[in-house]
Design a protein around this motif. Structure first.
Motif, PDB file in Angstrom:
ATOM      1  N   LEU A   4       0.922  -1.231   0.024  1.00 30.50           N
ATOM      2  CA  LEU A   4      -0.185   0.014  -0.271  1.00 30.50           C
ATOM      3  C   LEU A   4       0.906   1.126  -0.115  1.00 30.50           C
ATOM      4  O   LEU A   4       1.572   1.363   0.906  1.00 30.50           O
ATOM      5  N   ILE A   6       0.568   5.370   0.284  1.00 24.80           N
ATOM      6  CA  ILE A   6      -0.401   6.214   0.971  1.00 24.80           C
ATOM      7  C   ILE A   6      -0.009   7.601   0.270  1.00 24.80           C
ATOM      8  O   ILE A   6       1.039   8.271   0.459  1.00 24.80           O
ATOM      9  N   ILE A  54      -7.366   3.196   7.391  1.00 29.71           N
ATOM     10  CA  ILE A  54      -6.009   2.479   6.715  1.00 29.71           C
ATOM     11  C   ILE A  54      -5.898   0.934   7.343  1.00 29.71           C
ATOM     12  O   ILE A  54      -5.648   0.327   6.646  1.00 29.71           O
ATOM     13  N   VAL A  58      -5.638  -2.585   5.347  1.00 28.05           N
ATOM     14  CA  VAL A  58      -4.336  -3.442   5.463  1.00 28.05           C
ATOM     15  C   VAL A  58      -4.700  -4.956   6.122  1.00 28.05           C
ATOM     16  O   VAL A  58      -4.053  -5.811   5.349  1.00 28.05           O
ATOM     17  N   VAL A  63      -1.905  -6.856   3.356  1.00 25.81           N
ATOM     18  CA  VAL A  63      -1.076  -5.882   2.954  1.00 25.81           C
ATOM     19  C   VAL A  63       0.223  -6.082   3.949  1.00 25.81           C
ATOM     20  O   VAL A  63       0.165  -6.375   5.290  1.00 25.81           O
ATOM     21  N   VAL A  66       3.796  -1.044   3.898  1.00 23.27           N
ATOM     22  CA  VAL A  66       2.857   0.145   3.745  1.00 23.27           C
ATOM     23  C   VAL A  66       4.023   1.422   3.579  1.00 23.27           C
ATOM     24  O   VAL A  66       5.065   1.535   4.370  1.00 23.27           O
ATOM     25  N   ILE A  92       6.303  -0.828   7.792  1.00 26.77           N
ATOM     26  CA  ILE A  92       6.054   0.424   7.305  1.00 26.77           C
ATOM     27  C   ILE A  92       7.137   1.499   6.895  1.00 26.77           C
ATOM     28  O   ILE A  92       8.173   1.470   7.839  1.00 26.77           O
TER      29      ILE A  92
END
Length: 428
Positions: A4, A6, A54, A58, A63, A66, A92
């Motif tokens: 993902l 953003i 979000i 996820v 996911v 990120v 992340i």
């Protein structure tokens, strides 16, 4: 893996473009994305600051990585939100709220630089309660002087005042009239550094780092760097005055003290560090930190990275960057940003964009666009960027401007002098 990204601008377009090329990318989502990002993955209508939505997305879509593009969700603590039980194992890319203060507060970042002996311009911070003291301080300053809103102002919270009256009027506008909203609750009055600007980008896992290709962007709306600041009207990479000796100074005096300083503060920083620099007679000084990749700099930096970006980002997120070797293309890249009439002030949206399919030798990067009834419309101030590459800066710029000349909408504007200052240095 499922990934993902953003954000919705040109930076996120470039991240999606590069991530889509990876063999490790199975499904790619962009939230919320724009009219171009759906070429590489699936656009998801989620606001970048809606952490609950979000997180739920996820989990439901399995996911595994990120990548946070813009600064707002970082400053607002999206990484901290991901520490909850259901999300704590998701990789992340982006710092937590503590590290994001490097961009979220100019005052914090200035004090961080001073504490870690990182070369930067002298500055003092003032709030509305001390406005009389600030006005008195201005009378002692050498002009021109720089005034910076402490908080986030979409790249527009910096004003260079050329004389005392302009400086005092600007200060009053920022503090008393809230020119930049809450961002100007505090204002830095900073020494003006005379030199050439450039930007250096670092990816760090908190302990190790890699230095990405440098870039030079063009912030003013008008040619020959006139008019108000924007989020960026174009960029070039490499920057040939940033030679090996200069970059050695950047590494030793700025990058390493920054990474070590974050460690000493107990900040587990995993993500991009964007270092805005001024080259003053061969010595680097930090103008500002940002905590994400630059935009429009991403449009010229990312195409020069040869490595698989997903592999690199996963190592950053997992704290396993180690002795990673970055491979960089020797080609030049340039990007020219096309904006809506009126930007960086008020502008209209919904203008029909023509000629996108006519650009064949350059990369059209979507930023402020949206798709409606099979038509691409303007949906922001910075609408598109056109990136060209070549064996020289001249060739890259030729590709960019040839693409720009093919695209049209009512009121489209772009600068015609991107890169010309570098060409005048006879270093191409």
């Amino acid at each position: 893996m499922n990934i993902l990204v953003i954000g919705s601008g040109g930076r996120e377009y470039m991240l999606a473009w590069k991530i889509h090329q990876s063999l490790h990318c199975e499904r790619l989502f962009i939230a919320p994305g724009n009219a171009g990002t759906d070429l590489f993955g699936e656009n998801i209508e989620i606001d970048v600051n809606d952490f609950g939505a979000i997180g739920q997305f996820v989990i439901e879509n399995k996911v595994e990585l990120v990548v946070v593009g813009p600064e707002d969700p970082l400053v607002n603590g999206i990484r901290d939100y991901f520490k909850n039980d259901q999300l704590k194992d998701i990789a992340i890319v982006g710092p937590g709220k503590d590290g994001a203060r490097l961009e979220g507060s100019k005052d914090f970042s200035k004090r961080f630089m001073q504490k870690n002996k990182i070369p930067t311009a002298k500055a003092q911070t003032f709030a509305i309660e001390s406005i009389d003291e600030a006005l008195s301080y201005l009378r002692q300053c050498k002009m021109p002087i720089v005034l910076k809103a402490d908080g986030l102002a979409a790249g527009k919270g910096v004003v260079i005042a050329n004389d005392l009256k302009e400086a005092q009027d600007t200060l009053k506008s920022m503090l008393l009239d809230k020119q930049f909203g809450e961002a100007s609750n505090k204002v830095l009055i900073e020494e003006f550094l005379n030199g050439i600007e450039l930007s250096v980008f670092v990816l760090t896992d908190g302990k190790h780092y890699v230095t990405l290709p440098e870039a030079k962007d063009y912030k003013r709306i008008g040619e020959e760097d006139t008019g108000p600041n924007t989020g960026g009207m174009g960029a070039v990479s490499p920057v040939r005055f940033a030679d090996a000796d200069f970059m050695k100074k950047v590494t030793e005096r700025i990058i390493e003290p920054t990474v070590h300083g974050l460690q000493n503060e107990g900040i587990d920083y995993r993500g991009f560090i964007f270092i805005g620099l001024m080259n003053v007679k061969g010595d680097p000084y930090v103008i500002e930190y940002n905590v994400r990749m630059g935009d429009p700099e991403a449009q010229v930096v990312i195409p020069r990275i040869k490595n698989d970006l997903v592999e690199l980002l996963v190592k950053v997120a997992d704290g396993k960057l180690g002795n990673y070797q970055l491979e960089v293309s020797e080609d030049y890249a340039s990007t020219v940003v096309m904006v809506s009439d009126g930007y960086p002030g008020s502008y209209k949206k919904g203008k029909s964009i023509q000629g996108l399919a006519d650009v064949t030798n350059a990369l059209v990067v979507h930023a402020g666009t949206k798709q409606q009834d099979y038509e691409v419309l303007t949906n922001g101030g910075r609408v598109l960027a056109v990136t060209g590459m070549g064996s020289s800066l001249t060739d890259a710029l030729k590709m960019s401007y040839h693409g720009v000349d093919s695209i049209h909408w009512e009121g489209a504007y772009f600068r015609k002098d991107i890169g010309k200052d570098i060409l005048r240095l006879h270093l191409d």
